[in-house]
Design a protein around this motif. Structure first.
Motif, mmCIF file in Angstrom:
data_model
loop_
_atom_site.group_PDB
_atom_site.id
_atom_site.type_symbol
_atom_site.label_atom_id
_atom_site.label_comp_id
_atom_site.label_asym_id
_atom_site.label_seq_id
_atom_site.Cartn_x
_atom_site.Cartn_y
_atom_site.Cartn_z
ATOM 1 N N GLU A 59 -5.957 -72.496 -53.150
ATOM 2 C CA GLU A 59 -5.447 -71.421 -52.593
ATOM 3 C C GLU A 59 -4.127 -71.467 -53.260
ATOM 4 N N ALA A 60 -4.179 -71.568 -54.514
ATOM 5 C CA ALA A 60 -3.318 -71.612 -55.495
ATOM 6 C C ALA A 60 -3.232 -70.165 -56.104
ATOM 7 N N LEU A 61 -4.796 -69.248 -56.110
ATOM 8 C CA LEU A 61 -5.278 -68.542 -56.815
ATOM 9 C C LEU A 61 -4.631 -67.181 -56.427
ATOM 10 N N PRO A 62 -3.932 -66.107 -57.380
ATOM 11 C CA PRO A 62 -3.600 -64.812 -56.543
ATOM 12 C C PRO A 62 -5.086 -64.194 -56.066
ATOM 13 N N GLY A 63 -4.291 -63.910 -54.775
ATOM 14 C CA GLY A 63 -5.463 -62.954 -53.719
ATOM 15 C C GLY A 63 -6.099 -64.005 -52.932
ATOM 16 N N VAL A 64 -5.720 -65.056 -53.347
ATOM 17 C CA VAL A 64 -7.045 -66.784 -52.318
ATOM 18 C C VAL A 64 -5.742 -66.637 -50.579
ATOM 19 N N GLY A 65 -6.389 -66.345 -49.951
ATOM 20 C CA GLY A 65 -5.956 -66.889 -49.327
ATOM 21 C C GLY A 65 -6.848 -67.737 -48.455
ATOM 22 N N ARG A 66 -6.114 -68.687 -46.635
ATOM 23 C CA ARG A 66 -7.124 -69.836 -46.255
ATOM 24 C C ARG A 66 -8.399 -69.074 -46.561
ATOM 25 N N LYS A 67 -8.454 -68.324 -45.514
ATOM 26 C CA LYS A 67 -9.653 -67.523 -45.285
ATOM 27 C C LYS A 67 -10.555 -68.458 -46.450
#
Length: 212
Positions: free
Chosen positions: A112-120
């Motif tokens: 989730e710390a990566l850009p474009g990566v949310g929980r889903k």
């Protein structure tokens, strides 16, 4: 909905499709991560067409980062929101190289710390690539969970937590894929195909349809 009914629902889904798979094309955790980032507000078919051209040219963090935003955009311009996605993917590749040795991390926090990566997105990667017991709730799963009564909730996170609690443990690992496929092809948004549904008699939806 009681536990016995839930068990029978997932038993049937398992019997019908013992080894469900994502419809995104990938051959490594990194390819899956990129495909899932690109799939936001886009179809799997559309993403697969783009990655079929991209991955033979660049399928590592180092290779995609070397393309730069403009170079990557040329491959994914057929996908919605491609400009912002290209920036996120390039920045994600940089972080993977600099902070993770070019490997996809296997924790939700790091993903989730990566850009474009949310929980889903993180949950999809953890479940599909690393076979962890996570539940990625998209619009299909949210609809199916509420409509059938399997795991009703007002928010995505509420549905996710209920599914993790209520889905029988022996079926939990693959339940994400079964629910997505069921929502995509049977329990559709505008008109669910109740007459073709293998769990129709167990479903608690009050407005069932007959297939025309």
């Amino acid at each position: 909905m009681n536990a016995a009914k839930r068990y029978e629902i997932f038993r049937r889904l398992h019997e019908d499709n013992p080894e469900p798979k994502t419809e995104l094309a990938y051959s490594s955790p990194f390819e899956l991560l990129i495909a899932v980032i690109l799939s936001a507000q886009a179809t799997d078919v559309g993403v697969n067409k783009a990655t079929a051209k991209l991955f033979p040219v660049a399928n590592t963090p180092e290779a995609i980062y070397a393309l730069g935003v403009e170079g990557l955009s040329a491959y994914i311009k057929t996908i919605g929101l491609f400009n912002s996605k290209a920036k996120n993917v390039i920045e994600t590749c940089r972080l993977l190289v600099e902070q993770h040795g070019g490997q996809v991390p296997q924790t939700r926090e790091a993903l989730e710390a990566l850009p474009g990566v949310g929980r889903k997105t993180a949950n999809v990667v953890l479940n599909t690539a690393f076979r962890q017991l996570t539940m990625a709730v998209d619009t299909h799963i949210f609809r199916v969970s509420n409509r059938t009564g399997i795991a009703p909730g007002k928010t995505v996170l509420e549905v996710e937590k209920k599914l993790l609690k209520f889905v029988p443990k022996e079926f939990l690992l693959d339940s994400h894929h079964w629910l997505i496929l069921h929502g995509r092809y049977v329990c559709q948004a505008r008109k669910p195909r109740c007459g073709s549904c293998l769990i129709e008699d167990l479903c608690e939806y009050k407005h069932k349809t007959s297939d025309d």
